[in-house]
Design a protein around this motif. Structure first.
Motif, PDB file in Angstrom:
ATOM      1  N   VAL A  38      -1.035  -4.412   2.629  1.00 54.26           N
ATOM      2  CA  VAL A  38       0.341  -4.882   2.621  1.00 54.26           C
ATOM      3  C   VAL A  38       1.109  -3.798   3.377  1.00 54.26           C
ATOM      4  N   LEU A  39       1.680  -4.158   4.509  1.00 53.97           N
ATOM      5  CA  LEU A  39       2.343  -3.178   5.362  1.00 53.97           C
ATOM      6  C   LEU A  39       3.845  -3.177   5.155  1.00 53.97           C
ATOM      7  N   THR A  40       4.445  -1.997   5.312  1.00 49.39           N
ATOM      8  CA  THR A  40       5.898  -1.879   5.177  1.00 49.39           C
ATOM      9  C   THR A  40       6.609  -1.975   6.514  1.00 49.39           C
ATOM     10  N   VAL A  41       5.871  -2.303   7.564  1.00 47.16           N
ATOM     11  CA  VAL A  41       6.477  -2.481   8.883  1.00 47.16           C
ATOM     12  C   VAL A  41       6.717  -3.965   9.116  1.00 47.16           C
ATOM     13  N   ILE A  48       2.038   1.594   4.003  1.00 43.71           N
ATOM     14  CA  ILE A  48       1.659   0.566   3.024  1.00 43.71           C
ATOM     15  C   ILE A  48       2.596   0.611   1.841  1.00 43.71           C
ATOM     16  N   GLY A  49       2.711  -0.485   1.138  1.00 44.31           N
ATOM     17  CA  GLY A  49       3.385  -0.364  -0.119  1.00 44.31           C
ATOM     18  C   GLY A  49       4.357  -1.362  -0.613  1.00 44.31           C
ATOM     19  N   ALA A  98       7.992   7.704   2.763  1.00 48.29           N
ATOM     20  CA  ALA A  98       6.961   8.198   3.667  1.00 48.29           C
ATOM     21  C   ALA A  98       5.609   7.629   3.269  1.00 48.29           C
ATOM     22  N   SER A  99       4.795   7.380   4.276  1.00 48.69           N
ATOM     23  CA  SER A  99       3.468   6.841   4.040  1.00 48.69           C
ATOM     24  C   SER A  99       2.672   7.804   3.175  1.00 48.69           C
ATOM     25  N   PRO A 139      -6.281   9.925   1.870  1.00 45.96           N
ATOM     26  CA  PRO A 139      -7.364  10.718   1.276  1.00 45.96           C
ATOM     27  C   PRO A 139      -6.986  11.358  -0.063  1.00 45.96           C
ATOM     28  N   THR A 140      -5.741  11.771  -0.212  1.00 44.55           N
ATOM     29  CA  THR A 140      -5.305  12.364  -1.478  1.00 44.55           C
ATOM     30  C   THR A 140      -5.324  11.323  -2.598  1.00 44.55           C
TER      31      THR A 140
END
Length: 178
Positions: A153-156, A55-56, A23-24, A28-29
């Motif tokens: 860097v996108l995970t899609v 991201i990730g 999960a993305s 903010p956290t």
């Protein structure tokens, strides 16, 4: 029988694939400490961040350590926030995950593709570009005379980069100041 075996093998592999596409994260956290520091700097613009984005940990530059380390803070009337897969990454391609920045009175770089971001007065997108190193997808948008930039860097799939970045920019505006 063969089809059942393939389906079972698919489910057996799924738990090993799923963490990479977890999960993305709550943006903010992740930046809670940096947000506090930016808010203390009266010169800084409003902090606009998407609540989350994909991201990730996939792709040619997938972080090896499996963690995200936040960095950054206020900077000369603006701010810069960065996520890396090692502490103090400094934007180096090998450990870079994402960055979020803002600069009062900034201008959009020429040469990007003009896009529409609801709520923004201007917006442009620049897709993934690789040469000697890679420049990750980036969106710049102007909101209340402040230039905001998101690069990640996108995970899609790369065919969805533009719409993902537009959604992140729109989500930042809708979420409002942090």
């Amino acid at each position: 029988m063969r089809r059942c075996l393939l389906v079972l093998l698919g489910f057996a592999v799924l738990p090993f694939v799923t963490p990479a596409l977890a999960a993305s994260p709550s943006i903010p956290t992740l930046f809670a400490g940096q947000i506090t520091a930016i808010k203390r700097d009266r010169r800084s613009p409003a902090i606009l961040l998407p609540t989350s984005m994909p991201i990730g940990f996939v792709g040619p530059h997938a972080p090896v350590h499996g963690r995200m380390y936040p960095g950054g803070g206020p900077s000369g009337g603006g701010y810069g926030l960065e996520l890396g897969d090692v502490p103090k990454c400094g934007g180096v391609d090998a450990c870079f995950i994402a960055s979020f920045s803002a600069r009062k009175g900034g201008k959009i770089d020429p040469g990007f593709t003009t896009v529409t971001v609801p709520g923004a007065s201007q917006a442009q997108y620049h897709g993934l570009l690789c040469g000697g190193s890679c420049s990750q997808p980036q969106i710049e948008y102007i909101f209340h005379r402040v230039l905001y930039t998101i690069q990640a860097v996108l995970t899609v799939s790369s065919t969805k980069d533009e719409s993902t970045m537009i959604a992140a920019a729109e989500g930042s505006i809708k979420a409002g100041p942090r």
